[in-house]
Write an enzyme that holds these catalytic residues in place. Structure first.
Site, PDB file in Angstrom:
ATOM      1  N   ARG A 284     -13.715   2.693   4.373  1.00  0.00           N
ATOM      2  CA  ARG A 284     -12.893   1.770   4.477  1.00  0.00           C
ATOM      3  C   ARG A 284     -11.301   2.711   4.581  1.00  0.00           C
ATOM      4  O   ARG A 284     -10.671   2.293   5.287  1.00  0.00           O
ATOM      5  CB  ARG A 284     -12.518   1.083   3.274  1.00  0.00           C
ATOM      6  CG  ARG A 284     -11.428  -0.024   3.343  1.00  0.00           C
ATOM      7  CD  ARG A 284     -11.335  -1.198   2.288  1.00  0.00           C
ATOM      8  NE  ARG A 284     -11.323  -0.409   0.996  1.00  0.00           N
ATOM      9  CZ  ARG A 284     -10.541  -0.189   0.161  1.00  0.00           C
ATOM     10  NH1 ARG A 284      -9.123  -0.193   0.666  1.00  0.00           N
ATOM     11  NH2 ARG A 284     -10.625   0.241  -1.173  1.00  0.00           N
TER      12      ARG A 284
ATOM     13  N   ASN B 237       0.720  -1.150   0.017  1.00  0.00           N
ATOM     14  CA  ASN B 237      -0.135   0.009   0.211  1.00  0.00           C
ATOM     15  C   ASN B 237       0.703   1.344  -0.066  1.00  0.00           C
ATOM     16  O   ASN B 237       0.799   2.319  -0.916  1.00  0.00           O
ATOM     17  CB  ASN B 237      -0.878   0.114   1.150  1.00  0.00           C
ATOM     18  CG  ASN B 237      -2.026  -1.046   1.017  1.00  0.00           C
ATOM     19  OD1 ASN B 237      -2.405  -1.472   0.052  1.00  0.00           O
ATOM     20  ND2 ASN B 237      -2.652  -1.150   2.299  1.00  0.00           N
TER      21      ASN B 237
ATOM     22  N   ARG C 256     -10.669  -3.678 -14.521  1.00  0.00           N
ATOM     23  CA  ARG C 256      -9.826  -4.491 -13.971  1.00  0.00           C
ATOM     24  C   ARG C 256     -10.050  -6.077 -14.036  1.00  0.00           C
ATOM     25  O   ARG C 256     -11.240  -6.016 -13.897  1.00  0.00           O
ATOM     26  CB  ARG C 256      -9.198  -4.104 -12.426  1.00  0.00           C
ATOM     27  CG  ARG C 256      -8.677  -2.871 -12.302  1.00  0.00           C
ATOM     28  CD  ARG C 256      -8.029  -2.773 -11.016  1.00  0.00           C
ATOM     29  NE  ARG C 256      -7.913  -1.562 -10.514  1.00  0.00           N
ATOM     30  CZ  ARG C 256      -6.790  -0.769 -10.810  1.00  0.00           C
ATOM     31  NH1 ARG C 256      -5.717  -1.101 -11.511  1.00  0.00           N
ATOM     32  NH2 ARG C 256      -6.852   0.528 -10.258  1.00  0.00           N
TER      33      ARG C 256
ATOM     34  N   ARG D 282      -5.225   2.173 -13.388  1.00  0.00           N
ATOM     35  CA  ARG D 282      -4.080   2.600 -12.966  1.00  0.00           C
ATOM     36  C   ARG D 282      -3.262   1.379 -12.286  1.00  0.00           C
ATOM     37  O   ARG D 282      -3.814   0.252 -11.600  1.00  0.00           O
ATOM     38  CB  ARG D 282      -3.904   3.661 -11.696  1.00  0.00           C
ATOM     39  CG  ARG D 282      -2.439   3.658 -11.076  1.00  0.00           C
ATOM     40  CD  ARG D 282      -2.428   4.683  -9.855  1.00  0.00           C
ATOM     41  NE  ARG D 282      -2.960   5.992 -10.668  1.00  0.00           N
ATOM     42  CZ  ARG D 282      -3.701   6.840  -9.825  1.00  0.00           C
ATOM     43  NH1 ARG D 282      -4.318   6.774  -8.811  1.00  0.00           N
ATOM     44  NH2 ARG D 282      -3.807   8.387 -10.542  1.00  0.00           N
TER      45      ARG D 282
ATOM     46  N   HIS E  34     -15.204   3.910 -15.029  1.00  0.00           N
ATOM     47  CA  HIS E  34     -15.272   2.961 -14.084  1.00  0.00           C
ATOM     48  C   HIS E  34     -16.579   2.223 -13.499  1.00  0.00           C
ATOM     49  O   HIS E  34     -16.626   1.249 -12.681  1.00  0.00           O
ATOM     50  CB  HIS E  34     -14.740   3.885 -12.703  1.00  0.00           C
ATOM     51  CG  HIS E  34     -14.389   3.295 -11.589  1.00  0.00           C
ATOM     52  ND1 HIS E  34     -15.057   3.129 -10.249  1.00  0.00           N
ATOM     53  CD2 HIS E  34     -13.271   2.267 -11.251  1.00  0.00           C
ATOM     54  CE1 HIS E  34     -14.474   2.601  -9.118  1.00  0.00           C
ATOM     55  NE2 HIS E  34     -13.387   2.265  -9.796  1.00  0.00           N
TER      56      HIS E  34
ATOM     57  N   TYR F  25     -12.388  -9.542  -2.162  1.00  0.00           N
ATOM     58  CA  TYR F  25     -13.015  -8.021  -2.101  1.00  0.00           C
ATOM     59  C   TYR F  25     -14.695  -8.142  -1.827  1.00  0.00           C
ATOM     60  O   TYR F  25     -15.303  -9.068  -2.657  1.00  0.00           O
ATOM     61  CB  TYR F  25     -13.038  -7.353  -3.356  1.00  0.00           C
ATOM     62  CG  TYR F  25     -11.581  -6.664  -3.790  1.00  0.00           C
ATOM     63  CD1 TYR F  25     -10.744  -7.287  -3.390  1.00  0.00           C
ATOM     64  CD2 TYR F  25     -11.556  -5.555  -4.425  1.00  0.00           C
ATOM     65  CE1 TYR F  25      -9.238  -6.574  -3.645  1.00  0.00           C
ATOM     66  CE2 TYR F  25     -10.284  -5.035  -4.760  1.00  0.00           C
ATOM     67  CZ  TYR F  25      -9.197  -5.374  -4.134  1.00  0.00           C
ATOM     68  OH  TYR F  25      -7.946  -4.784  -4.569  1.00  0.00           O
TER      69      TYR F  25
ATOM     70  N   HIS G  84     -15.211  -3.219  -0.050  1.00  0.00           N
ATOM     71  CA  HIS G  84     -15.443  -2.483  -1.274  1.00  0.00           C
ATOM     72  C   HIS G  84     -16.626  -1.919  -1.839  1.00  0.00           C
ATOM     73  O   HIS G  84     -16.700  -1.152  -2.696  1.00  0.00           O
ATOM     74  CB  HIS G  84     -14.422  -3.361  -2.434  1.00  0.00           C
ATOM     75  CG  HIS G  84     -14.137  -2.800  -3.701  1.00  0.00           C
ATOM     76  ND1 HIS G  84     -14.836  -2.951  -4.812  1.00  0.00           N
ATOM     77  CD2 HIS G  84     -13.066  -1.868  -4.019  1.00  0.00           C
ATOM     78  CE1 HIS G  84     -14.245  -2.184  -5.832  1.00  0.00           C
ATOM     79  NE2 HIS G  84     -13.344  -1.612  -5.328  1.00  0.00           N
TER      80      HIS G  84
END
Length: 777
Positions: free
Chosen positions: A648, A120, A455, A485, A515, A548, A676
């Protein structure tokens, strides 16, 4: 959240269709204003201002002409009402570190949390710190919403990052590492090995390591070498025995090899013992083979972090795919922003590294070895069930579960019969989302499949299904976000593979990342075309769906189908006047729509009978940063509406301030799964308005991305969300609470010292009970 009054009667489903119900409600929709229309405005200037923040637009030539501005000052809200977002992110990673420190967490999971913390922080420096430094260097940085000057913020980030990195190293060295050793898992240094232990490592070095090493000398004939980002390196001091002169060389630790090398396994003892040695130790012990004829005096490990964020000017790129590929090659050469060195490094070596890399003292981090503890993922993956969370296997959703026959259920028929709400990872991704797309690809009655991909995994069955559908002659559209990213390379690869199979691949709208998590299946049935829809909060990624937490709605509701058709047409073609009924779509209507819902909650609260419960808003997101949304929640709190925020990561909202936010609670939940999903709940006078979708409350999501939220209308699903939010905000639940001073306080033990309820473990139990109950029917 007080949902005790939410009975079946309160959520009574009328005989009207979802579409008719929407026509009667007061929630925002397209007809209420231009903000709910398509993504592109009609004029070349900003078309709307929401709570002091401008909404970005594009001009007639399609250029992206605006970005978010700072919130305008208001007379009724204090200037210090926001917390600093960049520091809030570091506090989030501190919460991850606290899990690694918790002896109640299984030992290998604590090891994994140490690796997650390191990973992270790497991304934080590569993106957030790098971006801030770039804005300062170009003169574009301005005072933050929290009131910090850019250079002051950089200083605070450096101080906190130094503290956290040293604490992280200390937890590993003095807590987790000794605990692992007690369980027969040791991380040893070369000097701790005897000759018998070293012998197989000599062979390993000769066979696997030596052929891929490239020692690089530094002298007048050899300039200082380029140090790639996140690479682990050895700085080697050498001496020529003939001349006595000193020399410097750099050896890169190969990233293609395991970070920690398994030395031996002892399976004869009562405890299965494993020993690991850092790869750089194996290399360091053989440096004489890399520099024959030279004397190796000293060696030190170091590591560089570089700016690895991407900048692609889409409007100037004739081919976005090609432009991004070129930018990816430049990413490797971004400027250094952090230098990690072992704390015993020679001052002369450190001075040279800092000078050559143009690193300031503030950007140097002295740490005990071994550096780069991302490698602890290797240790955490050891198969020791006694040191891990109890095994968990996602369950098939009851509505998708096969009957007593061995034949797999027809998911399209199941969705045709009723809306289905899944929650991953508690519900299996492979037997829901993946099976839905695979069955659609193989169904001869399916005419078209349209899909967004942000993704996905390296061996994605979703990609394979779309290719199968295209090869079967179906119309297949894939909106691939190649600018996701750190997944750019993977997404470029899949985009080309899809194109070669005949899939229509598009990259969305210029200036915006796509997205939204959407899938639309068009099927020919006896009564005509039927649109099957999936709208989710997470990516179409089978691997991350195992860890997730996300929601997904399957529906054949005609209005949702019409909304998705319009949105896909907007993404693949030109449809600037598109209107949506059950969706809120960014960048045009998510922020304004949610603020409208907040204002409605305030009005209902103020107009209610005194005996009625107060208004209530609950928001579950990854990040809460957007000032306009935060200010609307402050106004709700001032009016007496209860506001609960489950976040979160980053939170810029300051709760518990008298006269501003005393009715706001903010809490965070971290655990074995990554929270998530995004959920938005408004009590609405006993007629809850609930949305789920892809958008976090951040500028980039609301201004620079295509996001979609869908309203939940099925009463049983609303009750399911009520149960979830009640559980999350119960006093008996383990969590972190955010105080008005910006500090997070962990509450995981009761007053008697007993562990509080873990949200995720409780959800595992709840979903298992529902599955067993469904089987008995």
């Amino acid at each position: 959240m007080s949902t005790g009054s939410l009975t079946t009667t309160d959520l009574d489903d009328t005989s009207t269709s979802a579409g008719a119900e929407l026509e009667d409600r007061d929630a925002p929709r397209a007809e209420d204003g231009a903000m709910s229309e398509g993504l592109e405005p009609e004029v070349s200037s900003f078309t709307s201002t929401v709570q002091g923040r401008r909404v970005p637009a594009r001009g007639p030539n399609g250029r992206f002409v605006g970005t978010a501005t700072q919130p305008e000052p208001t007379d009724d809200l204090p200037a210090d009402r926001y917390l600093e977002r960049e520091l809030s992110w570091l506090q989030f990673n501190e919460r991850v570190l606290q899990l690694a420190m918790d002896p109640a967490v299984p030992l290998l999971e604590r090891t994994r949390f140490l690796a997650i913390f390191a990973n992270n922080l790497d991304e934080y420096f590569m993106v957030r710190v790098a971006g801030l430094k770039r804005r300062i260097a170009t003169g574009l940085a301005v005072r933050t919403a929290a009131g910090l000057e850019p250079r002051e913020l950089i200083e605070r980030i450096a101080r906190l990052a130094h503290e956290l990195m040293h604490q992280h190293a200390s937890v590993f060295q003095h807590d987790v590492r000794p605990s692992l050793e007690e369980e027969g898992i040791t991380i040893v240094r070369w000097d701790d090995l005897d000759d018998d232990d070293r012998e197989p490592l000599h062979f390993f070095f000769a066979d696997r390591v030596f052929p891929v090493l490239t020692p690089l000398a530094v002298d007048p004939a050899h300039p200082f070498p380029y140090i790639s980002g996140l690479s682990l390196n050895l700085a080697v001091l050498l001496q020529n025995p003939k001349t006595g002169s000193e020399h410097f060389a750099r050896v890169k630790v190969p990233p293609s090899l395991p970070r920690f090398i398994l030395v031996e396994e002892d399976i004869d003892s009562e405890i299965e013992r494993k020993r690991f040695v850092p790869l750089e130790d194996v290399i360091a012990s053989h440096l004489d083979q890399l520099f024959p004829g030279m004397l190796v005096q000293e060696h030190f490990s170091f590591r560089v972090t570089r700016n690895e964020d991407l900048e692609v000017e889409e409007d100037d790129a004739e081919n976005l795919l090609t432009a991004l590929e070129k930018e990816l090659t430049r990413r490797r050469f971004g400027p250094p922003i952090r230098l990690e060195v072992e704390d015993e490094i020679d001052p002369k070596v450190l001075d040279m590294l800092a000078r050559e890399l143009q690193i300031s003292d503030r950007e140097i981090y002295r740490l005990p070895t071994p550096l780069d503890l991302r490698g602890l993922f290797t240790v955490a993956d050891i198969d020791r069930s006694d040191l891990e969370f109890a095994k968990f296997f996602p369950r098939t959703h009851p509505d998708f579960a096969p009957t007593e026959s061995a034949k797999a259920i027809d998911l399209l028929t199941a969705v045709r019969n009723k809306d289905v709400l899944v929650q991953h990872p508690y519900h299996s991704f492979s037997t829901s989302v993946q099976a839905f797309i695979e069955q659609a690809a193989g169904d001869p009655k399916v005419l078209a499949i349209k899909q967004t991909l942000y993704r996905t995994s390296g061996d994605s069955p979703i990609i394979d299904a779309l290719i199968d559908a295209a090869e079967a002659g179906k119309q297949v559209l894939a909106v691939v976000e190649i600018k996701a990213r750190f997944d750019e390379v993977n997404n470029i690869s899949w985009a080309r593979k899809l194109e070669e199979a005949g899939v229509h691949v598009v990259y969305g709208v210029v200036g915006l990342k796509t997205h939204a998590k959407l899938c639309l299946v068009v099927r020919q049935e006896a009564e005509g075309l039927v649109r099957y829809c999936h709208i989710g909060t997470g990516n179409y990624n089978p691997k991350t769906a195992r860890v997730y937490e996300d929601f997904g709605l399957f529906t054949t509701d005609p209005q949702v189908g019409e909304d998705l058709s319009r949105l896909f047409n907007l993404l693949s073609g030109f449809a600037p006047r598109s209107r949506f009924k059950r969706l809120l779509v960014a960048p045009r209507s998510v922020r304004s729509g949610l603020i409208d819902l907040v204002e409605q909650e305030i009005e209902i609260h103020e107009d209610r009978d005194e005996s009625a419960p107060p208004g209530h808003i609950v928001i579950k997101v990854n990040s809460m940063v957007d000032e306009a949304v935060i200010d609307s929640l402050y106004r709700a709190s001032i009016a007496g509406v209860k506001v609960d925020v489950w976040v979160r990561g980053i939170c810029a909202l300051r709760p518990g301030v008298e006269g501003l936010s005393e009715n706001i609670r903010v809490r965070s939940v971290l655990g074995r799964f990554l929270e998530h999903s995004r959920v938005f709940w408004f009590d609405h006078g006993g007629d809850p308005q609930v949305y789920i979708g892809s958008a976090d409350m951040m500028h980039r999501n609301l201004d620079r991305r295509v996001e979609a939220l869908v309203r939940i209308t099925e009463p049983s699903h609303i009750l399911e969300f009520a149960d979830l939010l009640d559980l999350a905000f119960a006093d008996t639940t383990s969590r972190w609470d955010l105080g008005s001073d910006g500090r997070w306080v962990r509450h995981h033990l009761s007053e008697s010292g007993e562990p509080l309820d873990d949200v995720q473990e409780k959800l595992i139990e709840r979903h298992d009970k529902r599955r067993r109950k469904a089987r008995r029917r």
